[in-house]
Each structure stands twice: as structure tokens, then as C-alpha cells.
Design a protein around this motif. Sequence first.
Motif, short mmCIF file in Angstrom:
data_model
loop_
_atom_site.label_atom_id
_atom_site.label_comp_id
_atom_site.label_asym_id
_atom_site.label_seq_id
_atom_site.Cartn_x
_atom_site.Cartn_y
_atom_site.Cartn_z
N HIS A 1 -0.82 3.85 -2.59
CA HIS A 1 -0.72 5.28 -2.29
C HIS A 1 0.43 5.57 -1.33
N GLU A 2 1.49 4.83 -1.49
CA GLU A 2 2.66 4.99 -0.62
C GLU A 2 3.20 6.42 -0.68
N LYS A 3 3.25 6.98 -1.88
CA LYS A 3 3.79 8.32 -2.04
C LYS A 3 2.96 9.34 -1.26
N LYS B 1 2.89 -5.49 -2.71
CA LYS B 1 3.59 -4.26 -3.05
C LYS B 1 4.83 -4.51 -3.90
N ILE C 1 0.92 8.77 1.32
CA ILE C 1 0.96 8.49 2.76
C ILE C 1 2.32 8.84 3.33
N LEU D 1 -0.05 0.75 8.05
CA LEU D 1 -0.68 -0.53 7.73
C LEU D 1 -0.74 -1.43 8.96
N GLN E 1 6.49 7.25 2.41
CA GLN E 1 7.16 5.95 2.36
C GLN E 1 7.51 5.45 3.76
N LEU F 1 4.14 4.31 5.66
CA LEU F 1 3.22 3.30 5.14
C LEU F 1 3.19 2.04 6.00
N GLN F 2 4.33 1.46 6.30
CA GLN F 2 4.36 0.21 7.08
C GLN F 2 3.76 0.39 8.47
N MET G 1 -4.45 0.47 -0.29
CA MET G 1 -3.70 1.54 0.35
C MET G 1 -2.21 1.49 -0.04
N THR G 2 -1.70 0.31 -0.31
CA THR G 2 -0.29 0.19 -0.68
C THR G 2 0.01 0.92 -2.00
#
Length: 134
Positions: free
Chosen positions: A103-105, A34, A107, A116, A109, A112-113, A100-101
Motif C-alpha cells: 500500500h505504498e501509494k 518490495k 501511505i 515501516l 512513497q 513508507l520507509q 503494508m508494503t
Amino acid sequence: EEREQAMREPLLKLDVHDKAAVRDLILSLLVLWKSDPLLRIIADPQEYQVLLRRLPEERLAEHLANDERDLGIYFGRRLAADNPELGGLLGAAFRGLFLMTLHEKEIGQELLQPVLTFLIEAVLDKVYGNEEKP
């Protein structure tokens, strides 16, 4: 290619029987993926298409034909060396996590972590069961 090798090197040293170490490595690779500007450019579909057009045909064919260069596939095979079908499934799951990283916006911000981490643990539970070590 140098960046790929830098990402692959920890995989070679990984104790695939240590679920926590596998989880931590996957998370660290996702953070690296990322945050690395070149890898992000490659991951952008439009930028990737531009890059593909610039590569010589033989180099592109070599790259696409070599599954071992795909970290997701490679990692899946390492974790499920005795089960090729599961290895392929894991490879696709890991590749999906990496993608998938991008598409952070969408999901979120802040989510996301945790998302994941949750998905990585779910995949690893499938491989190892619910124990920290198999």
C-alpha cells in the motif's frame, strides 16, 4: 520456495538478542519483498488467487497448513521462543508490516520507509524494551 528459503536463511543465523540486528534484518527483508517481482505478484490479491487456482489441491493444502513457511510467524516464534502467545502476536505484526508494503501509494512513497521503520521499532520496543540490547 527458493526465494522463501533465501529470505529465511538470514533468520536462522540471526542473533535474536541483538535488537539492532533484528531491526536491520526486518527492514532488509521488507526491501527484498518490495523489490522482488515474483514476491510482488504473489502478494497481489488477484494474482495470488490465480496462482492458487493453478496449484494442485494437495500442494495448496500443504502450503496453507504449514505455518513455518510464513516468515512472519516463523520470525515471531524465533523472537519469543519462551512465550508462544507473544510469538503469535509478533508473527501477525510482521505479516502486517510485509502487507503494508503493498500500500505504498496510499501511505505515500516518501513516507513508507519512515513509517515501516517507526512501526518495526515500536514492535521491537515491546519485545526488548527501549534498550538496544535486552
